[in-house]
Enzyme design. Structure first.
Site, PDB file in Angstrom:
ATOM      1  CG  LEU A  40      -6.176  16.560   0.147  1.00 46.77           C
ATOM      2  CD1 LEU A  40      -6.266  15.878  -1.212  1.00 46.77           C
ATOM      3  CD2 LEU A  40      -5.778  15.563   1.216  1.00 46.77           C
ATOM      4  CG  ASP A 160       3.688  23.287 -13.983  1.00 48.80           C
ATOM      5  OD1 ASP A 160       4.895  23.626 -13.960  1.00 48.80           O
ATOM      6  OD2 ASP A 160       2.916  23.458 -13.016  1.00 48.80           O
TER       7      ASP A 160
END
Length: 365
Positions: A40, A160
């Site tokens: 991906l 994050d």
């Protein structure tokens, strides 16, 4: 085509008909159920992880493959987190979604299979559609805050938060991804940051607060990154590209988003406050401020609110008319208002010499 899971395989693309890789001898059907379809993202020999689309007995999922053993504690923490959190805004992982396999040369590989979330990241959405309006941004902030609330309630924080880690599904619902940097708020962790011992820091330029850069992240560090993310959403400018006050660390962004209501801009600025104690205490406080702001805005725009504004405007006009009328009347009644009164000699002469003309002028006035 199938894809071999072995990073060192010389020919990783294999026909679907095979169950074992012809190039390296690695099984192509992992754990008896997962078949890798394609990467991906570009496969990076030196990167810590690779991401693949996989087929799980007819269902498309995503496989995250760890290649660097030193990151195993973080990887296992991510797996445990996703297995225990149940929310449509968090990728689902089955209890057996974490596994370990060994290559023909004895190297251990750790894999995590999770739900394949359809849609695009907010970063890609922004590149395609441009900035979001305030209404959409407020809805997005509510959704992500609710997800963060669940994460924080489980004594975890993400570390994050950024637009590339927020997915927008086709139905408009958001999901928070990449829990590889998640941290648990344990007594050990608190002792480490209290004793100023080394703690692994995670830094995303433009999003990460100073306390996290220094290895002392707390749940409110997520709020800082969240505020920076929504500055990006509303202005179209990456936070790192905006001017920053060297003394306070605050970024200048409001002039780039004049359409944002002041209460919403204030909330975003509070999320980005320089020190954790200046930011909202928890997700519930953010949601409450969103609701108060939206309720006040809706009230001002409701039929009742519009009627009150019209009544206030009419009252102001009435008072203005009364003031102007009173001023006109005062000037009318003042002797200085008559032109004749400014010429006393002429007025006396007209009164004695020409009474008819004087009477006529008064009746005309």
């Amino acid at each position: 085509m199938s894809y071999c899971i072995n990073p060192k395989c010389p020919d990783r693309q294999q026909p679907d008909s095979r169950t074992v890789c012809a190039a390296c001898g690695m099984a192509l059907l992992i754990q008896g159920r997962y078949r890798l379809l394609r990467p991906l993202r570009e496969v990076d020999e030196w990167g810590p992880t690779d991401i693949f689309a996989v087929d799980d007995r007819g269902t498309r999922k995503v496989l995250k493959l760890l290649k660097q053993p030193k990151l195993l504690p973080l990887f296992e923490r991510e797996a445990t987190t996703l297995q225990q959190l149940c929310h449509p805004g968090i990728p689902h992982v089955d209890l057996d979604g974490y596994f370990t396999v060994t290559t023909p040369k004895g190297k251990e590989l750790h894999g995590l299979v999770m739900e394949n979330i359809q849609g695009q990241t907010l970063e890609n959405w922004l590149a395609e559609h441009g900035t979001a309006d305030s209404t959409l941004a407020q809805d997005w902030l509510r959704q992500i805050t609710e997800i963060l609330g669940l994460v924080h309630q489980n004594q975890l924080f993400h570390r994050d938060i950024k637009l590339s880690n927020i997915m927008r599904r086709p139905d408009g619902q958001l999901a928070l991804i990449d829990f590889g940097t998640v941290r648990q708020m344990t007594g050990t962790y608190l002792a480490k940051i209290g004793g100023k011992r080394d703690v692994t820091s995670v830094v995303s330029p433009g999003y990460t607060p100073i306390e996290q850069i220094n290895g002392k992240a707390v749940p409110q560090s997520d709020f800082y990154a969240l505020g920076r993310s929504f500055v990006y959403v509303l202005t179209g400018q990456h936070p790192i590209d905006l001017e920053e006050d060297a003394s306070t660390g605050q970024i200048s962004w409001r002039h780039l988003a004049p359409h944002v209501p002041p209460w919403f801009a204030d909330l975003i600025d509070d999320l980005m406050a320089p020190f954790p104690g200046q930011r909202p205490l928890n997700a519930e406080e953010i949601l409450q401020r969103l609701e108060r702001g939206l309720s006040g805005w809706r009230q001002r725009l409701s039929p009742q609110g519009v009627m009150r504004l019209l009544l206030a405007a009419n009252l102001c006009l009435l008072l203005l008319n009364l003031a102007v009328g009173w001023h006109w009347l005062q000037r009318r009644q003042s002797p200085a208002a008559s032109p004749i009164s400014t010429l006393p000699g002429l007025r006396s002469h007209l009164t004695t010499a020409r009474p008819r003309v004087h009477d006529l002028s008064l009746s005309h006035c």
